[in-house]
Design a protein around this motif. Structure first.
Motif, PDB file in Angstrom:
ATOM      1  N   VAL A   9       1.091  -0.454   0.122  1.00 38.91           N
ATOM      2  CA  VAL A   9       0.154  -0.178   0.121  1.00 38.91           C
ATOM      3  C   VAL A   9       0.751   1.522   0.129  1.00 38.91           C
ATOM      4  CG1 VAL A   9      -1.744   1.502   0.942  1.00 38.91           C
ATOM      5  CG2 VAL A   9      -1.784  -1.274   1.593  1.00 38.91           C
ATOM      6  N   SER A  10       0.587   1.868  -0.297  1.00 37.90           N
ATOM      7  CA  SER A  10       0.884   2.887  -0.957  1.00 37.90           C
ATOM      8  C   SER A  10       0.516   4.554  -1.570  1.00 37.90           C
ATOM      9  CB  SER A  10       2.488   3.444  -1.711  1.00 37.90           C
ATOM     10  OG  SER A  10       1.375   3.022  -3.158  1.00 37.90           O
ATOM     11  N   VAL A  11       0.990   5.570  -0.454  1.00 36.59           N
ATOM     12  CA  VAL A  11       0.429   6.906  -1.447  1.00 36.59           C
ATOM     13  C   VAL A  11       0.225   7.484  -2.479  1.00 36.59           C
ATOM     14  CG1 VAL A  11      -0.148   9.348  -0.972  1.00 36.59           C
ATOM     15  CG2 VAL A  11       0.471   7.684   1.192  1.00 36.59           C
ATOM     16  N   ARG A  12      -0.236   7.344  -3.413  1.00 35.51           N
ATOM     17  CA  ARG A  12      -0.390   7.576  -5.683  1.00 35.51           C
ATOM     18  C   ARG A  12      -1.603   8.484  -5.365  1.00 35.51           C
ATOM     19  NH1 ARG A  12       3.138   6.185  -5.204  1.00 35.51           N
ATOM     20  NH2 ARG A  12       4.704   4.666  -5.497  1.00 35.51           N
ATOM     21  N   ARG A  13      -0.882   9.684  -6.543  1.00 35.60           N
ATOM     22  CA  ARG A  13      -1.639  10.805  -6.942  1.00 35.60           C
ATOM     23  C   ARG A  13      -3.035   9.578  -7.936  1.00 35.60           C
ATOM     24  NH1 ARG A  13      -2.170  16.735  -6.651  1.00 35.60           N
ATOM     25  NH2 ARG A  13      -3.494  17.059  -8.211  1.00 35.60           N
ATOM     26  N   ILE A  14      -4.287  10.416  -7.421  1.00 34.78           N
ATOM     27  CA  ILE A  14      -5.197   9.301  -8.381  1.00 34.78           C
ATOM     28  C   ILE A  14      -6.792  10.206  -8.559  1.00 34.78           C
ATOM     29  CG2 ILE A  14      -4.984   6.773  -8.494  1.00 34.78           C
ATOM     30  CD1 ILE A  14      -7.103   6.615  -6.324  1.00 34.78           C
ATOM     31  N   VAL A  16     -10.223  10.447  -7.645  1.00 35.01           N
ATOM     32  CA  VAL A  16     -10.845   9.275  -6.736  1.00 35.01           C
ATOM     33  C   VAL A  16     -12.008   8.865  -6.816  1.00 35.01           C
ATOM     34  CG1 VAL A  16      -9.025  10.223  -4.626  1.00 35.01           C
ATOM     35  CG2 VAL A  16     -11.160  11.365  -4.961  1.00 35.01           C
ATOM     36  N   THR A  27     -16.136  11.573   1.414  1.00 34.76           N
ATOM     37  CA  THR A  27     -15.757  11.977   2.660  1.00 34.76           C
ATOM     38  C   THR A  27     -16.514  12.403   3.569  1.00 34.76           C
ATOM     39  OG1 THR A  27     -15.984  14.688   2.047  1.00 34.76           O
ATOM     40  CG2 THR A  27     -13.680  13.701   0.896  1.00 34.76           C
TER      41      THR A  27
ATOM     42  N   ARG B 122       1.064   8.782   6.981  1.00 36.44           N
ATOM     43  CA  ARG B 122       0.722   8.863   5.745  1.00 36.44           C
ATOM     44  C   ARG B 122      -0.684  10.617   5.573  1.00 36.44           C
ATOM     45  NH1 ARG B 122       1.760   3.937   7.119  1.00 36.44           N
ATOM     46  NH2 ARG B 122      -0.413   3.981   8.647  1.00 36.44           N
ATOM     47  N   LEU B 200      -8.546  17.453  -0.188  1.00 32.26           N
ATOM     48  CA  LEU B 200      -9.113  16.389  -0.897  1.00 32.26           C
ATOM     49  C   LEU B 200      -8.694  15.068  -0.125  1.00 32.26           C
ATOM     50  CD1 LEU B 200     -11.987  14.644  -1.788  1.00 32.26           C
ATOM     51  CD2 LEU B 200     -10.637  15.130  -4.101  1.00 32.26           C
ATOM     52  N   THR B 204      -9.641  12.317   2.824  1.00 28.51           N
ATOM     53  CA  THR B 204      -9.708  11.098   2.566  1.00 28.51           C
ATOM     54  C   THR B 204      -8.538  10.371   2.585  1.00 28.51           C
ATOM     55  OG1 THR B 204     -10.507  11.619   0.326  1.00 28.51           O
ATOM     56  CG2 THR B 204      -9.827   9.547   0.174  1.00 28.51           C
ATOM     57  N   GLN B 208      -8.970   6.792   5.377  1.00 24.84           N
ATOM     58  CA  GLN B 208      -8.622   5.437   4.873  1.00 24.84           C
ATOM     59  C   GLN B 208      -7.474   4.664   6.164  1.00 24.84           C
ATOM     60  OE1 GLN B 208      -7.025   6.574   1.172  1.00 24.84           O
ATOM     61  NE2 GLN B 208      -7.805   5.737   0.578  1.00 24.84           N
ATOM     62  N   ALA B 251      -6.558  13.302  -5.923  1.00 23.43           N
ATOM     63  CA  ALA B 251      -5.702  14.056  -4.645  1.00 23.43           C
ATOM     64  C   ALA B 251      -4.521  12.737  -4.730  1.00 23.43           C
ATOM     65  CB  ALA B 251      -6.680  13.800  -3.605  1.00 23.43           C
ATOM     66  N   ASN B 252      -3.666  12.777  -3.493  1.00 20.63           N
ATOM     67  CA  ASN B 252      -3.046  11.904  -2.845  1.00 20.63           C
ATOM     68  C   ASN B 252      -3.792  10.660  -2.026  1.00 20.63           C
ATOM     69  OD1 ASN B 252      -0.904  12.708  -5.089  1.00 20.63           O
ATOM     70  ND2 ASN B 252      -0.268  14.301  -2.855  1.00 20.63           N
ATOM     71  N   VAL B 253      -3.713  10.032  -2.326  1.00 21.81           N
ATOM     72  CA  VAL B 253      -4.131   8.734  -1.483  1.00 21.81           C
ATOM     73  C   VAL B 253      -4.003   7.272  -1.366  1.00 21.81           C
ATOM     74  CG1 VAL B 253      -6.631   9.907  -1.809  1.00 21.81           C
ATOM     75  CG2 VAL B 253      -6.286   8.187  -3.207  1.00 21.81           C
ATOM     76  N   ARG B 254      -4.463   6.627  -0.375  1.00 29.56           N
ATOM     77  CA  ARG B 254      -3.519   5.299  -0.178  1.00 29.56           C
ATOM     78  C   ARG B 254      -4.086   4.436  -1.462  1.00 29.56           C
ATOM     79  NH1 ARG B 254      -2.749   3.095   5.681  1.00 29.56           N
ATOM     80  NH2 ARG B 254      -1.432   1.748   4.068  1.00 29.56           N
ATOM     81  N   VAL B 255      -3.188   3.381  -1.709  1.00 30.24           N
ATOM     82  CA  VAL B 255      -3.426   2.393  -2.745  1.00 30.24           C
ATOM     83  C   VAL B 255      -3.337   1.519  -2.848  1.00 30.24           C
ATOM     84  CG1 VAL B 255      -3.887   4.618  -5.084  1.00 30.24           C
ATOM     85  CG2 VAL B 255      -2.052   3.341  -4.765  1.00 30.24           C
ATOM     86  N   MET B 261      -7.334   2.734  -5.297  1.00 31.63           N
ATOM     87  CA  MET B 261      -7.833   2.988  -3.844  1.00 31.63           C
ATOM     88  C   MET B 261      -7.993   2.168  -2.769  1.00 31.63           C
ATOM     89  SD  MET B 261      -9.788   6.795  -3.914  1.00 31.63           S
ATOM     90  CE  MET B 261     -11.075   6.948  -2.343  1.00 31.63           C
ATOM     91  N   VAL B 262      -7.706   2.120  -1.718  1.00 28.96           N
ATOM     92  CA  VAL B 262      -8.136   0.895  -0.469  1.00 28.96           C
ATOM     93  C   VAL B 262      -8.846   1.912   0.375  1.00 28.96           C
ATOM     94  CG1 VAL B 262      -5.584   0.156  -0.549  1.00 28.96           C
ATOM     95  CG2 VAL B 262      -6.150   1.900   0.894  1.00 28.96           C
TER      96      VAL B 262
END
Ligand code: HEM
Ligand code: FES
Lengths: 245, 263
Positions: A9-14, A16, A27, B122, B200, B204, B208, B251-255, B261-262
């Motif tokens: 698991v990592s933090v990535r820009r996607i 949402v 949210t 995180r 955002l 988020t 998570q 946005a930067n979120v946990r994947v 996205m988790v």
């Protein structure tokens, strides 16, 4: 729910969500804001409702005319009960959103501390804030009963007691059933607790409360909640004491 | 001074823990709470027992490492004070003192009174930064910051990330922490380019990580050693409305490993 041990698991820009409204609603804060805004609409309704109820002290003609007005407003341009149904739809949508958000958010909070404290003290919160979930659930049940009761006359009446649009007589007959009158008073107590925290909480969530005005806003919220409570219970109390008959 | 202690002892995240009773004598009023535990640990070591594990670093109230519940209150209940800055004169000679770790699904217990707060890291990773141009140091007056903005940003930046807000919250929510970090950067001109994505992303990621949702009990602001106010949570909420109005969906979120996205 993840912690540092979770694999890969990592933090990535996607992206949402496909659109910003969904991103907002996904949210916790988005849902909390929806609760505040729908709560504000419901507070507005309740204030209007209590003001309408007090017309009963003016006399049968006043309250019955008010009931007809709610149905005839807008005529002849609009249909009979058209405005009423628009208002009902908005209120129903607000209750649905308010409750959906409450259920989803409560689940998160109830799962966020699997092992509870053995010794924990609170410094700021009170009974009103602590009973928002259970009290809200009770109010939801009350609203269902209340519509079946005073709007539709399906429950709580002896046969032939309820007559559509005879609001004055319906209310007097309703509260001659003492358990029902007491139930209404208890429900209004629950409404007081819900609004005692809810009014200020709504202002805080929407960013109107700050270090300087927090105590004042909490006081105003409590006062409004109390006035609503007093206004609502005055009707069953007046019927039970024979002031209205 | 002499104290009776009830301390939560737990070997690791998965072990069952329990309270263990200790007695400690010879404590002076000007010792800090952590020094009192140091003294107890010396005794335990001499007896060949495991010392009590607790987290600490600066011991001057600025790093945010220390923290646990003392008699049911995060950091012990002295206004604007971390455990490391709490002096033993705050207690009465002969008191019984109960020590319990922060309890949150998002803060697994490492051992005894020490928890893993990397969930906070995180949240920071998802938006607690600004993009800075490389090259020589810019002119100090190149970006003007209004005094009102600087004050808000400074108050928010005072957050040391100790986790007391989460620990005290009946909902186990991390909103005060997240709002402080966000208000700090969202108030300043340097924070504007990523503002909506930051808002955002941090909100988020906070969910998570398994934190609960705020219902405005206000316990967090009572125990915050840096006196971060609830007001910043209101600012965070307005920033989310702003992000939605600006159409923010990235946005930067946990994947997970597949980039999904988790929850
Ligand atoms: C003791 C307090 C209350 C009394 C005496 C009372 C009385 C009434 C009466 C007589 C009606 C029917 C009006 C008509 O047919 O024209 C009504 C409708 C309604 N009341 Fe109340 N009410 C009380 C409290 C509340 C509260 C606290 C709520 C909500 C939180 C509420 C929600 C509603 C709703 C939603 C309707 C409209 C139902 C509809 O038109 O479909 N009431 N109330
Ligand atoms: S040890 Fe650094 S804040 Fe207490």
């Amino acid at each position: 729910m993840q912690n540092s041990q979770s694999q890969g698991v990592s933090v990535r820009r996607i992206s949402v969500a496909s659109n910003p409204i969904i991103a907002f609603w996904q949210t916790v804060v988005g849902k909390k804001i929806v609760m505040a805004v729908t709560g504000l609409v419901l507070i507005g309704f309740v204030i209007g409702h209590v003001a309408g109820n007090l017309k009963i002290f003016i006399g049968p003609e006043a309250i019955n005319a008010y009931s007809r007005f709610l149905r005839e407003v807008g005529q002849p341009e609009l249909e009979y009960e058209q405005v009423l149904w628009i208002v009902r739809s908005v209120l129903l949508a607000c209750v649905a959103l308010h409750v959906t958000a409450a259920v989803q958010l409560s689940k998160l909070s109830l799962g966020a501390r699997p092992v509870d404290y053995k010794e924990k003290k609170n410094l700021a919160t009170n009974m009103s804030a602590m009973t928002m979930r259970i009290g809200g659930l009770f109010l939801f049940g009350y609203i269902v009963f209340h519509v079946l009761h005073l709007t539709l006359g399906k429950v709580g009446y002896d046969p032939g007691e309820f007559h559509h649009l005879s609001v004055y007589q319906n209310v007097v007959n309703a509260f001659h059933h003492q358990p029902i009158a007491i139930f209404y008073i208890i429900a209004m107590g629950a409404l007081f607790l819900h609004l005692d925290h809810g009014i200020w909480s709504m202002l805080q969530t929407l960013g109107f409360s700050n270090r300087k005005n927090q105590a004042t806003l909490k006081g105003i919220g409590r006062l409004i909640a109390f006035l609503i409570f007093a206004g609502f219970i005055s009707v069953p109390v007046a019927v039970m004491t024979g002031v209205i008959h | 001074m002499k104290f009776a202690l009830k301390v939560w002892r737990q070997h690791d995240a998965n072990a069952a823990g329990s309270f263990v009773d200790y007695e400690i004598d010879g404590i002076t009023a000007d010792m800090s709470f952590l020094e009192m535990i140091d003294a107890l640990n010396e005794k335990l070591l001499l007896k060949g027992e495991d010392p009590i594990t607790f987290e600490h670093d600066c011991r001057e109230g600025i790093c945010g490492s220390c923290g646990f519940l003392i008699n049911g209150l995060a950091h012990g209940g002295q206004k604007a004070t971390t455990v490391c800055q709490l002096a033993m004169r705050f207690f009465k000679d002969g008191d019984t003192i109960v020590l319990e770790p922060w309890r949150a699904a998002a803060f697994p217990i490492v051992r005894d009174l020490m928890v893993d707060r990397s969930a906070f890291d995180r949240i920071i990773q998802s938006g607690g930064y600004i993009s800075v141009p490389t090259g020589g140091a810019p002119e100090a007056s190149a970006i003007l910051v209004g005094k009102d903005k600087a004050d808000v940003a400074f108050d928010a930046a005072a957050c040391i990330g100790c986790g007391a807000c989460v620990a005290a919250c009946p909902n186990t929510s991390a909103m005060l922490f997240t709002a402080a970090k966000m208000t700090h950067l969202n108030s300043l001109p340097q924070g504007q380019p990523q503002r909506d994505a930051r808002t955002l992303g941090m909100i988020t990621t906070m969910e998570q990580e398994g934190f609960g949702n705020c219902t405005n009990h206000g316990e967090c602001e009572m125990v915050c050693p840096k006196e971060i106010p609830l007001e910043f949570i209101g600012k965070m909420n307005r920033d989310l409305i702003r992000a939605a109005m600006n159409g923010q969906t990235e946005a930067n979120v946990r994947v997970d490993a597949n980039g999904k996205m988790v929850d």
